[in-house]
Design a protein around this motif. Structure first.
Motif, short mmCIF file in Angstrom:
data_model
loop_
_atom_site.label_atom_id
_atom_site.label_comp_id
_atom_site.label_asym_id
_atom_site.label_seq_id
_atom_site.Cartn_x
_atom_site.Cartn_y
_atom_site.Cartn_z
N LEU A 184 1.22 -1.04 -0.47
CA LEU A 184 0.18 0.26 0.32
C LEU A 184 1.04 1.27 0.34
CD1 LEU A 184 -2.78 1.00 0.41
CD2 LEU A 184 -2.18 2.15 2.40
N ARG A 196 -2.15 3.60 -3.39
CA ARG A 196 -2.76 2.58 -4.46
C ARG A 196 -2.30 1.11 -3.46
NH1 ARG A 196 0.33 5.90 -7.95
NH2 ARG A 196 -0.79 6.78 -10.41
N LEU A 197 -3.20 0.41 -4.24
CA LEU A 197 -2.73 -1.26 -3.45
C LEU A 197 -1.83 -1.63 -5.22
CD1 LEU A 197 -3.61 -2.55 -1.07
CD2 LEU A 197 -5.61 -3.32 -1.93
N THR A 204 -11.79 -7.32 -2.40
CA THR A 204 -10.72 -6.81 -2.93
C THR A 204 -11.08 -5.19 -3.11
OG1 THR A 204 -8.79 -8.55 -2.20
CG2 THR A 204 -7.95 -6.57 -2.57
N TRP A 255 -13.08 -2.75 -0.51
CA TRP A 255 -12.06 -2.56 -0.26
C TRP A 255 -11.78 -1.36 -0.82
CZ3 TRP A 255 -7.66 -1.39 0.46
CH2 TRP A 255 -6.40 -0.85 2.05
N CYS A 256 -10.68 -1.43 -1.57
CA CYS A 256 -10.14 -0.27 -2.56
C CYS A 256 -11.07 0.84 -3.03
CB CYS A 256 -9.54 -0.59 -3.87
SG CYS A 256 -8.43 -1.77 -3.72
N VAL A 291 -8.21 4.06 -3.02
CA VAL A 291 -7.99 3.75 -3.01
C VAL A 291 -7.83 2.66 -5.00
CG1 VAL A 291 -6.01 1.51 -2.75
CG2 VAL A 291 -7.41 3.27 -0.62
N LEU A 308 -6.11 0.39 -7.50
CA LEU A 308 -5.47 -0.81 -7.27
C LEU A 308 -4.31 -0.99 -8.26
CD1 LEU A 308 -5.40 -3.90 -6.95
CD2 LEU A 308 -7.15 -4.31 -7.96
#
Length: 156
Positions: free
Chosen positions: A30, A117-118, A137, A140-141, A146, A148
């Motif tokens: 992350l 960013r992830l 996932t 979550w972003c 966030v 990806l």
């Protein structure tokens, strides 16, 4: 790890070319980067020490005063493949996410101008390898704004 890592069948003739299967990951992280990113504040909000961090204006190379200054702040938490027995990239991302706070208050501290960013760094060993990012996932972003990012490398 929830299931055993897939492996190639044994007993194939020499020179057999394999296709398909899950893609190998080397690290997930992350990252938070931006002019207003203060790594001390992000560390406090996330309640976890970063793998790498610097403040805007820090020396690029602390041992070399001529090395220049950082143009932005940066905070990163990383999980490397050698630090876990997890083979599935989505499960590795979830392992990283579990180290982070769940409440909105911690995420609200991140400056709106920052890029968060992830990341997943992958190694392609043969053609037609793939991965799946679970709805959990992705959600979550999305809930935290966030991005990806997936980097794929192949040695030819």
């Amino acid at each position: 790890m929830k299931s055993p890592s897939p492996s190639l069948p044994t007993g194939a003739p020499e020179g057999t070319k394999w296709f398909g299967g899950p893609i190998k990951w080397t690290r997930v992280s992350l990252t938070c980067v931006g002019d207003d990113v203060d790594p001390a504040i992000i560390t406090s909000a996330m309640s976890v020490s970063p793998t790498t961090a610097w403040a805007k204006g820090d020396l690029v190379r602390a041992t070399n005063p001529e090395g220049g200054r950082r143009r932005n702040g940066y905070w990163s938490l990383e999980l490397k493949a050698e630090d876990t027995d997890e083979w599935d990239v989505d499960e590795a991302l979830k392992s990283l996410i579990q180290q982070l706070p769940t409440g909105d208050a911690a995420w609200a501290i991140i400056p709106s101008s920052a890029t968060v960013r992830l990341w997943a760094v992958l190694e392609l060993a043969s053609g037609n390898q793939g991965l799946e990012i679970s709805p959990q996932t992705a959600a979550w972003c999305a809930q935290r704004g966030v991005g990806l990012s997936i980097d794929v490398y192949r040695d030819d």
